[in-house]
Design a protein around this motif. Structure first.
Motif, PDB file in Angstrom:
ATOM      1  N   GLN A   1       0.836  -1.203   0.000  1.00 44.79           N
ATOM      2  CA  GLN A   1       0.000   0.000   0.000  1.00 44.79           C
ATOM      3  C   GLN A   1       0.869   1.250   0.000  1.00 44.79           C
ATOM      4  OE1 GLN A   1      -3.154   0.032  -0.320  1.00 44.79           O
ATOM      5  NE2 GLN A   1      -4.091   1.801   0.675  1.00 44.79           N
ATOM      6  N   ALA A   2       1.959   1.229   0.760  1.00 40.61           N
ATOM      7  CA  ALA A   2       2.846   2.392   0.822  1.00 40.61           C
ATOM      8  C   ALA A   2       3.503   2.654  -0.532  1.00 40.61           C
ATOM      9  CB  ALA A   2       3.910   2.177   1.896  1.00 40.61           C
ATOM     10  N   SER A   3       3.946   1.600  -1.214  1.00 36.34           N
ATOM     11  CA  SER A   3       4.566   1.787  -2.525  1.00 36.34           C
ATOM     12  C   SER A   3       3.570   2.347  -3.533  1.00 36.34           C
ATOM     13  CB  SER A   3       5.136   0.455  -3.023  1.00 36.34           C
ATOM     14  OG  SER A   3       4.102  -0.485  -3.264  1.00 36.34           O
ATOM     15  N   MET A   4       2.320   1.919  -3.441  1.00 39.32           N
ATOM     16  CA  MET A   4       1.298   2.448  -4.347  1.00 39.32           C
ATOM     17  C   MET A   4       1.030   3.925  -4.068  1.00 39.32           C
ATOM     18  SD  MET A   4      -1.384  -0.741  -4.349  1.00 39.32           S
ATOM     19  CE  MET A   4      -2.604   0.201  -5.249  1.00 39.32           C
ATOM     20  N   ILE A   5       0.976   4.301  -2.792  1.00 37.89           N
ATOM     21  CA  ILE A   5       0.723   5.700  -2.443  1.00 37.89           C
ATOM     22  C   ILE A   5       1.853   6.589  -2.951  1.00 37.89           C
ATOM     23  CG2 ILE A   5       0.598   7.301  -0.498  1.00 37.89           C
ATOM     24  CD1 ILE A   5      -0.951   5.182   1.027  1.00 37.89           C
ATOM     25  N   ALA A   6       3.096   6.143  -2.774  1.00 36.39           N
ATOM     26  CA  ALA A   6       4.231   6.934  -3.251  1.00 36.39           C
ATOM     27  C   ALA A   6       4.171   7.126  -4.767  1.00 36.39           C
ATOM     28  CB  ALA A   6       5.536   6.258  -2.846  1.00 36.39           C
ATOM     29  N   GLY A   7       3.858   6.065  -5.495  1.00 35.02           N
ATOM     30  CA  GLY A   7       3.752   6.179  -6.942  1.00 35.02           C
ATOM     31  C   GLY A   7       2.631   7.110  -7.370  1.00 35.02           C
ATOM     32  N   ILE A   8       1.478   6.988  -6.707  1.00 38.51           N
ATOM     33  CA  ILE A   8       0.349   7.863  -7.037  1.00 38.51           C
ATOM     34  C   ILE A   8       0.698   9.325  -6.759  1.00 38.51           C
ATOM     35  CG2 ILE A   8      -2.013   8.470  -6.372  1.00 38.51           C
ATOM     36  CD1 ILE A   8      -2.488   5.490  -5.841  1.00 38.51           C
ATOM     37  N   ALA A   9       1.423   9.564  -5.668  1.00 44.24           N
ATOM     38  CA  ALA A   9       1.797  10.941  -5.331  1.00 44.24           C
ATOM     39  C   ALA A   9       2.714  11.538  -6.395  1.00 44.24           C
ATOM     40  CB  ALA A   9       2.475  10.966  -3.962  1.00 44.24           C
ATOM     41  N   ILE A  10       3.664  10.747  -6.898  1.00 48.51           N
ATOM     42  CA  ILE A  10       4.564  11.238  -7.951  1.00 48.51           C
ATOM     43  C   ILE A  10       3.778  11.590  -9.210  1.00 48.51           C
ATOM     44  CG2 ILE A  10       6.416  10.540  -9.512  1.00 48.51           C
ATOM     45  CD1 ILE A  10       7.650   8.977  -7.207  1.00 48.51           C
ATOM     46  N   VAL A  11       2.862  10.692  -9.581  1.00 46.02           N
ATOM     47  CA  VAL A  11       2.066  10.930 -10.780  1.00 46.02           C
ATOM     48  C   VAL A  11       1.168  12.150 -10.606  1.00 46.02           C
ATOM     49  CG1 VAL A  11       0.257   9.962 -12.253  1.00 46.02           C
ATOM     50  CG2 VAL A  11       2.142   8.518 -11.494  1.00 46.02           C
ATOM     51  N   LEU A  12       0.541  12.283  -9.434  1.00 45.18           N
ATOM     52  CA  LEU A  12      -0.338  13.434  -9.212  1.00 45.18           C
ATOM     53  C   LEU A  12       0.426  14.749  -9.266  1.00 45.18           C
ATOM     54  CD1 LEU A  12      -3.215  14.490  -8.181  1.00 45.18           C
ATOM     55  CD2 LEU A  12      -2.041  14.670  -6.000  1.00 45.18           C
ATOM     56  N   GLN A  13       1.579  14.785  -8.615  1.00 46.89           N
ATOM     57  CA  GLN A  13       2.352  16.029  -8.630  1.00 46.89           C
ATOM     58  C   GLN A  13       2.802  16.371 -10.043  1.00 46.89           C
ATOM     59  OE1 GLN A  13       6.303  16.168  -6.868  1.00 46.89           O
ATOM     60  NE2 GLN A  13       5.657  17.964  -5.681  1.00 46.89           N
ATOM     61  N   ALA A  14       3.246  15.353 -10.790  1.00 43.24           N
ATOM     62  CA  ALA A  14       3.635  15.607 -12.177  1.00 43.24           C
ATOM     63  C   ALA A  14       2.443  16.092 -12.998  1.00 43.24           C
ATOM     64  CB  ALA A  14       4.229  14.339 -12.793  1.00 43.24           C
ATOM     65  N   GLY A  15       1.254  15.535 -12.731  1.00 48.94           N
ATOM     66  CA  GLY A  15       0.063  15.967 -13.450  1.00 48.94           C
ATOM     67  C   GLY A  15      -0.302  17.400 -13.156  1.00 48.94           C
TER      68      GLY A  15
END
Length: 618
Positions: free
Chosen positions: A216-230
């Motif tokens: 779950q933590a790895s998924m949250i980190a990935g989602i955060a990177i994508v959201l910030q880039a978006g």
């Protein structure tokens, strides 16, 4: 009763040793090593960006505008003449720090609240679950955009908000994991030994949920990177600092002039997010792989200690809270991630005169992952009909007239006949152990053939691989000479051995749910105990959900976590096994217990009775 001291910390040396060697197990996983190397390179490039490249990421030179790669600028320059490689390295700092802030926020909110809600339950559980549902209902991106319009595009505030919006997922995952283990006997034993709630949660409970939290933590980190880039791509981020999202936006606006510019930020975002997901999954598998060692290294109690501990567990059942309402037994409050959910099931058989005989009427129950549910009742109570409905094995004349059956959040049976998923799950997600072992083995084929064929069909194994796995299973279920049994026909083995073969076949394809229909009825008392120990061991090893259909409360006491009592096609009582034995509410349940217990002083005759958590004498 003599005082029994239970060594709740007996497994500490084993766990500590496993933690010390965790990194060695991670390094043996090729996927984990590759993803870890990529993540390490990304982090190091961000930390030492100034030393790696001599270019200032904000220095613009129109003479170098849109310079091609592999010249003075290794990866080229953007439309303002800024070095792409320098902006890539310095931009990693923004994305990684933002992901770390969002992850820390989500974990800091979700884990403590999930632990407290799942362990103590009560009003805090209700309130926190309501808030979690409220946050999950909010459109996250719209909330973040609205926040940016109020406080500005500052990274810290935006990522903290985003982390808070992601925390309900962590909360629910943590809570469901705690709820599934808080009723285990070793938790009660730890309470009796005097450990504080904090120590129990931190040592016994948190260790169980760490594996799903890793992924779950790895998924949250990935989602955060994508959201910030978006957000940066949309132009609503901080334009004064280099970031991957800004690089994507600039490259997109010049895609026809310099198409290679979009490659570098897209590649680094994809590699980072993908490596996080792969590393999280590999680390989760590594952590889970350590759990069997933790269990198998536990000291085996002597017969006297085991008997005293069981009596102590029964006498301290007041520490357990009621999971679902017991009076009437029909309401069943299942967790959101329950493995199997049966709601208002009604099964009937048409009669020649046009009427319908109802054999199961409004049954609602659930089975969690890793839980054993005992379905108890006398002959004709409807327990086997309920099990057959779940398996999709009702006779042609029988039909589901009402309600639904769901497995892993997917409806597999309903009254309208629109869902027929049980057949596809049998042998794969569903395992079944029948009542009569000899009657369920084909006398025309060897036992080995009957084990190998399902594995070849369902798992796609070759014949040698399937044979190897079959021999391993026969050895695991306690058969002394697996090769001889593999080549034997059903009539050449005893009833107890045949039942072990059926158990091996039931778990051969790694089912998630095991349904055992009176698996010990045809066996003598000694073999019954061995088979029950075997079933419990296999169920724990594989974390299967399990339904034990039986009329024997001795079997229930030996193996079940929760009990559902049926009478005349209806559920009359559902409760935790310990609490039901100590304080049965329904008269029918009390009647069954009184007819089962032998050479035991009736509960009503006890002079001293402990007080339950409801404040009433038991």
């Amino acid at each position: 009763m003599s005082e029994v001291v239970i060594p709740a910390d007996a497994v500490v040396p084993v766990v500590a040793s496993g933690r010390q060697k965790l990194y060695r197990r991670v390094l043996k996983n090729p996927m984990a090593v590759v993803s870890l190397v990529i993540l390490a390179l990304v982090v190091l490039s961000a930390v030492f960006a100034g030393q790696i490249t001599g270019w200032d990421p904000g220095r613009a030179d129109l003479n170098d505008a849109l310079a091609p790669p592999f010249g003075e600028h290794l990866l080229g320059a953007d439309a303002s003449g800024r070095d792409v490689l320098a902006r890539l390295f310095f931009g990693a700092r923004v994305s990684l720090i933002g992901a770390l802030i969002a992850l820390a926020t989500a974990l800091a909110i979700g884990i403590p609240t999930g632990l407290i809600a799942g362990y103590f339950q009560g009003w805090f559980d209700s309130l926190s679950s309501w808030f979690a549902s409220l946050l999950m209902a909010m459109p996250g991106l719209i909330v973040v955009l609205a926040l940016i319009s109020v406080i500005g595009p500052g990274m810290v505030g935006v990522m903290v908000t985003f982390g808070a919006l992601l925390s309900p997922g962590v909360f629910r995952l943590t809570r469901s994991g705690v709820v599934s283990v808080r009723r285990e006997l070793y938790i009660d034993a730890a309470k009796v030994s005097g450990l504080s709630d904090y120590r129990i949660i931190s040592r016994h409970v948190l260790g169980v949920i760490r594996a799903p939290l890793v992924i779950q933590a790895s998924m949250i980190a990935g989602i955060a990177i994508v959201l910030q880039a978006g957000l940066e791509f949309l132009g609503v981020g901080d334009s004064s600092t280099a970031s991957w999202g800004q690089m994507l936006s600039e490259a997109f606006s010049n895609i026809y002039v310099a198409p290679t510019m979009i490659l570098w930020p897209g590649l680094i975002i994809g590699l980072t997010v993908g490596s996080l997901a792969i590393f999280g999954a590999a680390l989760r598998d590594t952590v889970q792989g350590a759990e069997p060692a933790r269990k198998t290294r536990r000291r085996k109690p002597t017969n006297e200690e085991e008997t005293s501990t069981r009596r102590l567990d029964l006498s301290t059942a007041a520490t357990a809270a009621v999971i679902s309402p017991r009076d009437g037994g029909q309401e069943d409050i299942e967790p959101s991630d329950a493995l199997l959910v049966v709601r208002d099931l009604q099964v009937g058989y048409p009669q020649p005169d046009g009427s319908t005989t109802i054999v199961v009427d409004g049954v609602s129950l659930h089975v969690d992952r890793g839980e054993v549910l005992g379905l108890v009742g006398e002959s004709g109570s409807g327990k086997s009909q309920t099990a057959f409905s779940i398996l999709g094995l009702l006779p042609d004349t029988g039909a589901i007239l009402g309600g639904t059956i769901s497995f892993a959040a997917r409806t597999i049976a309903s009254a309208d006949g629109a869902a027929h998923g049980a057949a596809a799950l049998r042998g794969r997600q569903f395992g079944y152990i029948p009542q009569e072992p000899m009657s369920n083995l084909d006398p025309s084929f060897t036992l080995g053939f009957q084990l190998v064929e399902p594995m070849r069909h369902i798992l796609g194994l070759s014949r040698p691989a399937a044979k190897t796995k079959a021999l391993e299973l026969l050895d695991r279920v306690g058969i002394a000479d697996p090769r001889r049994t593999f080549d034997a026909y059903p009539h050449e083995v005893s009833g107890g051995m045949a039942q072990r073969v059926l158990i091996a076949g039931a778990v051969a394809c790694d089912p998630e749910l095991l349904i055992a229909d009176e698996p010990t009825t045809a066996l003598d008392v000694t073999v019954q105990a061995e088979v029950l120990d075997l079933l419990r061991g296999l169920q724990r090893e594989r974390s299967m959900g399990m339904i034990m259909v039986t009329h024997n409360f001795g079997v229930v006491a030996d193996i079940c976590d929760r009990v559902a009592v049926m009478q005349a096609g209806r559920l009359v009582e559902q409760a935790d096994a310990l609490e039901l034995f100590d304080d049965p509410h329904n008269p029918y349940t009390r009647m069954l217990l009184s007819s089962t217990l032998e050479d035991t002083e009736p509960r009503a005759a006890r002079s001293t009775r402990p007080v339950s958590s409801r404040g009433t004498a038991r």
